[in-house]
Design a protein around this motif. Structure first.
Motif, short mmCIF file in Angstrom:
data_model
loop_
_atom_site.label_atom_id
_atom_site.label_comp_id
_atom_site.label_asym_id
_atom_site.label_seq_id
_atom_site.Cartn_x
_atom_site.Cartn_y
_atom_site.Cartn_z
N SER A 168 0.83 -1.21 0.00
CA SER A 168 0.00 0.00 0.00
C SER A 168 0.86 1.25 0.00
N LEU A 169 1.89 1.27 0.83
CA LEU A 169 2.79 2.43 0.86
C LEU A 169 3.57 2.56 -0.44
N ASP A 170 3.91 1.43 -1.04
CA ASP A 170 4.61 1.45 -2.32
C ASP A 170 3.73 2.07 -3.41
N PHE A 171 2.44 1.74 -3.42
CA PHE A 171 1.52 2.36 -4.36
C PHE A 171 1.51 3.88 -4.18
N LEU A 172 1.38 4.33 -2.95
CA LEU A 172 1.35 5.77 -2.70
C LEU A 172 2.65 6.44 -3.14
N ASP A 173 3.77 5.81 -2.90
CA ASP A 173 5.05 6.39 -3.31
C ASP A 173 5.17 6.52 -4.82
N HIS A 174 4.37 5.74 -5.56
CA HIS A 174 4.40 5.78 -7.02
C HIS A 174 3.20 6.54 -7.61
N GLY A 175 2.44 7.22 -6.76
CA GLY A 175 1.37 8.07 -7.28
C GLY A 175 0.03 7.40 -7.41
N VAL A 196 -2.96 12.98 -0.55
CA VAL A 196 -4.22 12.26 -0.40
C VAL A 196 -5.10 13.07 0.53
N GLY A 197 -6.20 13.58 -0.01
CA GLY A 197 -7.06 14.45 0.79
C GLY A 197 -6.34 15.70 1.26
N GLY A 198 -5.45 16.22 0.41
CA GLY A 198 -4.70 17.41 0.77
C GLY A 198 -3.59 17.19 1.77
N ARG A 199 -3.34 15.93 2.11
CA ARG A 199 -2.26 15.59 3.06
C ARG A 199 -1.09 15.01 2.28
N LEU A 200 0.11 15.46 2.59
CA LEU A 200 1.30 14.94 1.94
C LEU A 200 1.54 13.50 2.37
N ALA A 201 1.41 12.56 1.40
CA ALA A 201 1.58 11.15 1.69
C ALA A 201 2.94 10.62 1.29
N SER A 202 3.58 11.29 0.32
CA SER A 202 4.89 10.86 -0.13
C SER A 202 5.62 12.05 -0.74
N SER A 203 6.90 12.16 -0.45
CA SER A 203 7.71 13.27 -0.95
C SER A 203 8.96 12.71 -1.60
N ASN A 204 9.14 12.97 -2.90
CA ASN A 204 10.30 12.48 -3.63
C ASN A 204 10.49 10.97 -3.46
N GLY A 205 9.38 10.25 -3.56
CA GLY A 205 9.44 8.80 -3.50
C GLY A 205 9.56 8.21 -2.12
#
Length: 468
Positions: A123-130, A430-439
């Motif tokens: 799940s975190l890997d998906f978020l890191d890739h957009g 995600v919902g205006g919250r930073l979920a991932s920055s520069n991967g």
């Protein structure tokens, strides 16, 4: 990291994917703004415009000036198996069934805790890739058994219900939006017992934040099932619980006629309507495609995994021409190996063009829409995600085409699809919250997930003699 109550995005090359899909130019079709702005309040898009925003939009807002970067919707994966994130690189000399033996054999003895960590990692890997929303197939309670001549070998082994529930919890804990798809494990029990087990999962989903848990689904298994009433049970689950159904169907080159013969089971059960999705849907016939389109069912397209497993190329242009709703998915992280939606879009384009010889059969704007709003429409969640529109959840990407530099943007939409990728992905919200920055994930669980995947999978492989 908590989301600001109000976030104002400025100086964006804004791709809303909310334009006129019938327009001939890509920019109009996908709602492109060369210098756009977007206001987010309480996780929801409050306003969008061109040029300078009104003074009222700035009041109390945190400002995010993206300095000419693309701002586009988060991707959807309409077909995913997030628990496979720690099983990449296996079965590279195999087609589908042999690859399943290799990859699923590794986690055959996983516990509910083990599968939680592999799902969280995915799940975190998906978020890191957009990828901000996923349709996720949980690993079944009945462990994988080999397929021989297209027929699943029998098993009555059954993992505890927590095995499925912990996979759901992992997605929520990661902050990923999801539609949860649960296998019915119909090889064990009567029809009512099967449906009662599914009710437990539906009840659990109801306890979660509805902004993350977007819906429930069943993992159609007629292709894998030996049960003659399997399609009827799936249709009853859809009706009784108000869920959608995605079936892996007509995927592999093995036992094609046997696979095709099972299409009649779905037809007789009355499954061919909205809410019914066929995943992969490669080894079709014109008659099967026409019947599916006429019934209102949709299709999820996984070009990266279909290529990796030598499964073939789906007839997506014909499906779209007949009005089928189509979305794109990344499938298992163990058979795309990199959860890269840009790679997936490009492979989809290239495979179709290579097969038909006609570039216009699959264009950049088409695959971008299929991996965003088209996917949301397929899953029945387009009122909440899939495009940047007022009232929708503020899931968006910041993609900088100058770092590393791709040169002039001759056609912004086409450059976004053809020339950009994860290396240009600077931020995921995600919902205006930073979920991932520069991967790199902002989740406090990211470091532990990375360690746990190694901690749980390597001993499993060693204990059961599984090569890694």
């Amino acid at each position: 990291m908590n989301a600001p109550e109000s976030l104002l995005v400025l100086n964006a090359r804004l791709i809303t994917v909310a334009g006129d899909p019938a327009a001939e130019d890509d920019e109009t079709a996908l709602g492109y703004h060369e210098q756009g702005w977007m206001l987010v309040r309480d996780g929801v898009i409050a306003a969008i415009g061109d040029g300078e925003p009104p003074a009222s939009a700035r009041e109390g807002a945190e400002v995010l000036d993206v300095a000419g970067a693309f701002v586009a919707p988060g991707f959807l994966s309409t077909h995913s198996h997030l628990f496979t994130s720690g099983s990449r690189g296996l079965g590279v000399a195999e087609t589908l069934y042999g690859w399943c033996d290799s990859m699923l054999g590794l986690i055959r003895h996983a516990s509910p805790s083990d599968i939680y960590w592999t799902t969280l990692h995915g799940s975190l890997d998906f978020l890191d890739h957009g990828v901000t929303t996923a349709y996720d197939f949980t690993d079944p309670r009945i462990p994988w058994e080999p397929m021989i001549d297209g027929v699943r070998q029998e098993s009555d082994a059954m993992r505890p219900v927590e095995y499925q529930l912990r996979q759901i919890d992992a997605k929520a804990d990661a902050g990923l939006r999801f539609v949860n798809s649960t296998p019915l494990d119909d090889a064990v029990g009567t029809a009512e017992e099967v449906l009662d087990r599914f009710a437990t999962v539906v009840d659990h989903l109801g306890t979660l934040d509805p902004r993350l848990a977007l819906g429930g689904a069943i993992s159609g298994s007629v292709q894998w099932s030996n049960r003659p009433d399997g399609a009827e049970i799936e249709v009853e689950a859809m009706r009784r619980f108000g869920v959608i159904n995605q079936a892996h169907f007509l995927e592999t080159r093995e036992a094609v006629e046997h696979q095709r013969s099972k299409f009649a089971l779905y037809q007789r059960a009355g499954a061919l309507g909205p809410g019914m999705i066929f995943g992969h849907f490669i080894q079709t016939t014109p008659e099967i495609i026409e019947a599916t389109a006429a019934g209102g069912a949709g299709m999820s397209w996984q070009p990266s995994s279909n290529g990796r497993l030598a499964s073939g190329t789906a007839k997506v242009p014909q499906m779209l021409e007949l009005g089928m709703t189509v979305g794109m998915g990344l499938d298992d992280q163990a058979c795309t190996d990199i959860a890269d939606p840009w790679q997936n879009m490009r492979l989809g384009m290239f495979l179709v063009r290579a097969e038909t010889g006609r570039p216009l059969d699959m264009m950049p704007a088409t695959v971008l829409r299929l991996h965003t709003l088209g996917g949301a429409e397929l899953l029945g969640v387009a009122d909440r995600v899939g495009s940047l529109e007022v009232g929708k959840l503020a899931d968006f990407l910041v993609v900088d085409p100058t770092d590393p530099d791709i040169g002039p943007l001759w056609h912004p939409i086409r450059n976004y699809v053809l020339s950009c990728g994860p290396r240009h992905l600077k931020a995921v919200y995600v919902g205006g919250r930073l979920a991932s920055s520069n991967g790199r994930s902002t989740s406090p669980l990211a470091t532990e997930a990375k360690a746990k995947v190694r901690e749980v999978l390597v001993p499993l492989a060693e204990a059961h003699g599984w090569p890694v």
